[in-house]
Enzyme design. Structure first.
Site, PDB file in Angstrom:
ATOM      1  CG  HIS A 200      -2.013  -0.915   1.217  1.00  0.00           C
ATOM      2  ND1 HIS A 200      -3.010  -0.847   0.299  1.00  0.00           N
ATOM      3  CD2 HIS A 200      -2.303  -1.975   1.995  1.00  0.00           C
ATOM      4  CE1 HIS A 200      -3.883  -1.823   0.521  1.00  0.00           C
ATOM      5  NE2 HIS A 200      -3.466  -2.516   1.543  1.00  0.00           N
TER       6      HIS A 200
ATOM      7  CE  LYS B 202     -12.519   4.521   3.961  1.00  0.00           C
ATOM      8  NZ  LYS B 202     -13.830   4.081   3.473  1.00  0.00           N
TER       9      LYS B 202
END
Length: 923
Positions: A149, A579
């Site tokens: 990532h 999130k």
């Protein structure tokens, strides 16, 4: 100036001098390459940016706007490159200063927190013996895991130049003569010129093969040489040999979640390149050992084992007839070179002598090295073992022929799709996905208990099913070749129930990862991979212990796990939970999930070893922050010598690009694990702390979701006011920015979500909602008592203290003045003003709450080194933000038909690079 300030100024003078030196050299290079007019523009932008920052000078802001608006595209990009490289060079100077201060403290006899020396001092005071440390480490597993990532926007050529610059800076503090200093500066000028004339960003998107190569560079420069030295220090402190427990993990090549580019072929390539990296390193070390071990048989004794190896050596040179060690090492080298040829397409850098059979396993290689070691130890050669051979032995123990433990990872919905197809083609279930959870479990258990294969001969399966099955077949073969430590974990993203685990197990059974029969108390099943659930959202975290308990209750599951090593990993997602629910709720639900899992595992009649895997990112909104403090903030009893965490993006370079920094960061991990595992549980939270955290979490999540998920037009404001779309185009990774098409926040990957907010200097995921949480908690009477409770939590509870420290850091890196300039990019200015007004008000509440709880009115009051770092960096990051806004404005106008040059797009990408480099933990 106070005495403390004067001492700080003296301590930091070398840093200032290094920054000024590199800044002067960069300025000279810019002037020489681009001309004095461009250099003058750079200086003018810098001065106006400083005035805008320090004085909030509105006139300076207007002048800056006019200046930037008048720049040509080419000039704007050149100015961006100048400030980006200054941030980059300042980081190098800071890292060198950190190492310098560490060396000074060591010379002064000071013990720094987070070091092995400090940890052993704590352990001694707590009456923890070295034997207990050795016992813990005999079953421990500590692993930083490099992931696929990346928000790492630096090219490898840039990072390589940075290492050279760091080495040259280090030389300047070693008493060089004036002539040597001049030569040193010339060399620095050469490397800075190289940087200026090297393309800063990639022109094509990274492939998985590129990501593999980038990761391998850290093994070559840091992990292979530094990990053995960490073990050596541990053995000095314990006085005993320590079992291999520190392992480096890797997702790159095996992480398929959202990345269709990861296939069985990339997994194969990852292991070939990892094996090649390890074996080439060992071969090089053997060459150096051969030069060192020149002892003559006529001058010292050698063991019968060494003489036997020498007799079997293909080296028949008359010059080495009386040098058995060298002949033995020639045999070892030739066998290992043969292994390299057998396991990889590579050839040794130096040719081997033909004849000896390759090593089949690293244990065979180790056995021959042990023969040499024992002979040296028995014949007054301990110094020779300690100087070189010992490090090689430890490297082979830790890295084997596989180098790194590669995790497999895939999303649960992909596993489900493959299992559904297998069941449909086998005429066992026409629509598996339509089944409820209970029926899914029953069907999957029957499949797992049936020794027959699900696959139908000659049937045509989808590309997804073929590829997924090939992945596991390849993993089975690679595990057999490289050993049990090569592949240990198969991670299930978006684990929502027990069937997600069972679906993976069906695929593992189909491909030979699981062997034997599962489903009865007399099971003979074994698994080469641990099925690892990844709990990511707030809801998933709340269900984690329930899901694991129900999983363990299924017939044969516990027997399978006990027969296969007696351990179970559980991965916890920091990014998506943040999130989903905001920073406080994410951290608190992670804490609660860990406590519930600890209780579940402790209640087992025949305990499994629990290993928590922390999916942390770089920025605080994704679980980032100092690793040592984060480990100590874990709930008591949840570490127990077992700790895995992800290392992602630019944090990998920040932690491990420089070998000494890399060893220091590994030391922090080990120190934190030792203290969290062996010191008394002094940080159990009382009930009133738990209740307060529950209340804060509820209010914080409500405030966060009210803005992010319930505000009209929020997605449009976020997309307009940040470089989200431009980040998606930046060639910094092999996977898309969003899991699905469309603009929903839920579907956006957590990395671009956090990265975008960092770029515009809001840092929203790292703090939003906490101010409202504290305000709501203090409301409704007894405010003084409640405030005192929160202050006690800040002092006495490591979890809460670490959270506040991270909030302090992220607030210090935010700049709402800069953020307002990004707000001007929002197309619907009315919506933009509403959203940014709410952000501003919450920032103020959060800042005031943090001050009230900690007693510090300014940010980073307890972290003067970082405060100084930001003070030096911000004047050079701010211009990048101003320029980024201007180029984003030009690019957005191009969408309305006004032509824009490719240089504008390139300039935005370079500015993203520069801001990320300056902030250091933004991804």
């Amino acid at each position: 100036m106070s005495r403390a300030d004067a001492q700080t100024a003296v301590v930091n003078r070398p840093l200032i001098e290094d920054i000024r030196l590199l800044g002067r050299i960069l300025g000279d290079v810019v002037r020489e390459n681009e001309g004095p007019a461009i250099f003058a523009v750079v200086e003018q932008v810098r001065q106006l940016s400083v005035a805008f920052r320090l004085e909030r000078d509105a006139a300076a802001g207007r002048k800056l706007d006019a200046l930037l608006e008048g720049l040509s595209d080419d000039t704007a990009v050149t100015v961006i490159r100048a400030f980006s490289y200054f941030s980059f060079l300042a980081n190098i100077a800071e890292d060198r200063h950190t190492a310098r201060r560490r060396e000074a403290r060591q010379l002064a006899g000071e013990i720094e927190a987070g070091t092995l020396s400090s940890s052993f001092a704590h352990l001694r005071r707590a009456k923890v013996s070295p034997k207990r440390v050795v016992k813990l480490l005999s079953t421990a597993w500590v692993s930083p895991v490099l992931t696929a990532h990346p928000t790492e926007v630096q090219r490898r050529s840039i990072l390589d130049a940075a290492r050279v610059i760091a080495e040259l800076l280090a030389q300047r503090g070693t008493g060089l003569s004036p002539g040597q200093m001049a030569l040193n500066e010339t060399a620095l000028r050469g490397r800075v010129t190289q940087l200026w004339q090297t393309r800063m960003i990639r022109t094509s998107r990274l492939t998985v093969a590129d990501e593999i190569e980038n990761a391998l560079s850290y093994y070559q420069t840091t992990f292979l040489p530094q990990v053995p030295r960490l073990y050596a220090e541990l053995e000095t402190l314990t006085g005993e040999r320590v079992a291999p427990f520190l392992r480096i993990g890797n997702w790159i090549g095996g992480d398929r979640d959202g990345n269709p580019n990861v296939t069985a072929e990339t997994l194969e390539r990852a292991f070939q390149r990892q094996c090649e990296t390890a074996l080439q390193y060992y071969l090089d070390q053997l060459q150096q050992l051969g030069a060192e071990l020149s002892m003559s048989q006529g001058l010292t004794r050698m063991s019968a084992g060494v003489l036997k190896l020498a007799a079997a050596s293909p080296d028949t040179s008359e010059h080495r007839l009386d040098e058995p060690y060298r002949k033995a090492l020639t045999l070892i080298y030739s066998r290992l070179a043969g292994t390299l040829r057998a396991f990889t397409p590579a050839t040794p850098l130096r040719p081997e002598l033909p004849g000896p059979a390759p090593y089949a396993h690293p244990e065979e290689f180790l056995a021959d090295l042990r023969v040499v070691e024992q002979s040296l130890l028995a014949n007054h050669g301990r110094a020779l073992v300690d100087s070189h051979l010992g490090d090689l032995l430890r490297a082979v123990e830790v890295f084997g022929f596989h180098l790194a433990t590669v995790d497999l990872r895939q999303s649960s919905d992909k596993h489900e799709a493959v299992v559904a197809e297998l069941l449909r083609v086998a005429h066992l279930e026409p629509d598996y996905s339509a089944l409820d959870e209970s029926h899914r479990r029953s069907l999957l258990q029957r499949v797992l208990a049936d020794p027959r294969s699900l696959r139908v001969r000659d049937a045509r399966y989808s590309e997804l099913s073929q590829q997924e099955l090939r992945i596991f077949e390849t993993a089975t073969r690679l595990s057999a070749r490289f050993g049990a430590h090569a592949l240990k974990h198969a991670i299930i993203s978006h684990t929502e129930d027990v069937s997600d685990l069972l679906e993976l197990m069906v695929l593992m059974k189909e491909t030979g990862v699981i062997t034997g029969t599962l489903g009865t108390l007399g099971t003979d099943a074994r698994t080469a991979l641990i099925p690892v659930p990844l709990f990511e959202t707030i809801g998933d975290l709340r269900s984690a212990s329930r899901i694991m308990n129900e999983y363990f209750q299924l017939p044969g599951v516990l027997e399978l796990l006990h027969a296969s090593g007696g351990e179970q990993d559980v991965m916890l997602g920091y990014s998506d939970s943040n999130k989903d629910g905001g920073v406080f709720t994410s951290n608190w639900e992670l804490y609660r999930a860990e406590v519930a899992l600890r209780q579940l595992f402790r209640a087992m009649k025949k305990p499994l070893r629990l290993r928590l895997f922390h999916g942390r990112g770089g920025t605080v909104g994704r679980g980032g922050g100092p690793s040592y403090e984060a480990i100590l903030a874990q709930p008591p009893g949840t570490v127990g010598g077992q700790f895995r965490l992800t290392e992602q993006g630019e944090v990998i370079a920040s932690h491990y690009a420089h070998p000494e920094n890399g060893r220091r960061n590994l030391e922090r991990l080990v120190s934190g694990v030792l203290e969290a595992s062996l010191l008394p549980d002094v940080h159990d939270a009382p009930r009133e702390f738990i209740d307060a955290a529950d209340a804060l979490s509820e209010a914080g999540m409500k405030a966060y979701r009210s803005l992010v998920y319930e505000s009209p037009g929020f997605v449009e404001v976020f997309t307009d006011a940040t470089p989200l779309l431009e980040i998606a185009d930046l060639n910094i990774g092999s996977r898309p920015a969003s899991r699905k098409s469309g603009g929903a926040i839920e579907d956006l990957r957590a990395i671009p979500w956090s990265f975008s907010w960092s770029q515009c200097r809001v840092g929203l995921p790292g703090w939003y909602g906490f101010g409202s949480a504290v305000t709501a908690f203090l409301a409704g009477g007894e405010k003084k008592a409640k405030l005192e409770l929160l202050r006690r939590m800040a002092k006495e509870w490591p979890f809460f203290r670490a959270l506040l420290s991270n909030l302090d850091m992220v607030l210090a890196k935010t700049d709402l003045g800069i953020a307002t300039r990004y707000a001007t990019l929002v197309r619907n200015q009315k919506q933009g003003r509403v959203v940014f007004q709410r952000i501003t008000e919450e920032w103020q509440r959060t800042s005031e709450a943090l001050s009230a709880l900690t007693g510090h009115s300014t940010r980073l009051a307890t972290n003067p080194e970082l405060a100084l770092s930001l003070k030096h960096r911000f004047p050079y990051i701010d211009p990048l933000n101003h320029l980024q806004v201007e180029l984003l404005r030009r690019l957005r106008k191009s969408a309305k038909g006004k032509p824009v040059s490719e240089r504008v797009r390139r300039g935005i990408h370079i500015s993203i690079n520069g801001v990320a480099a300056g902030l250091r933990n933004s991804g």
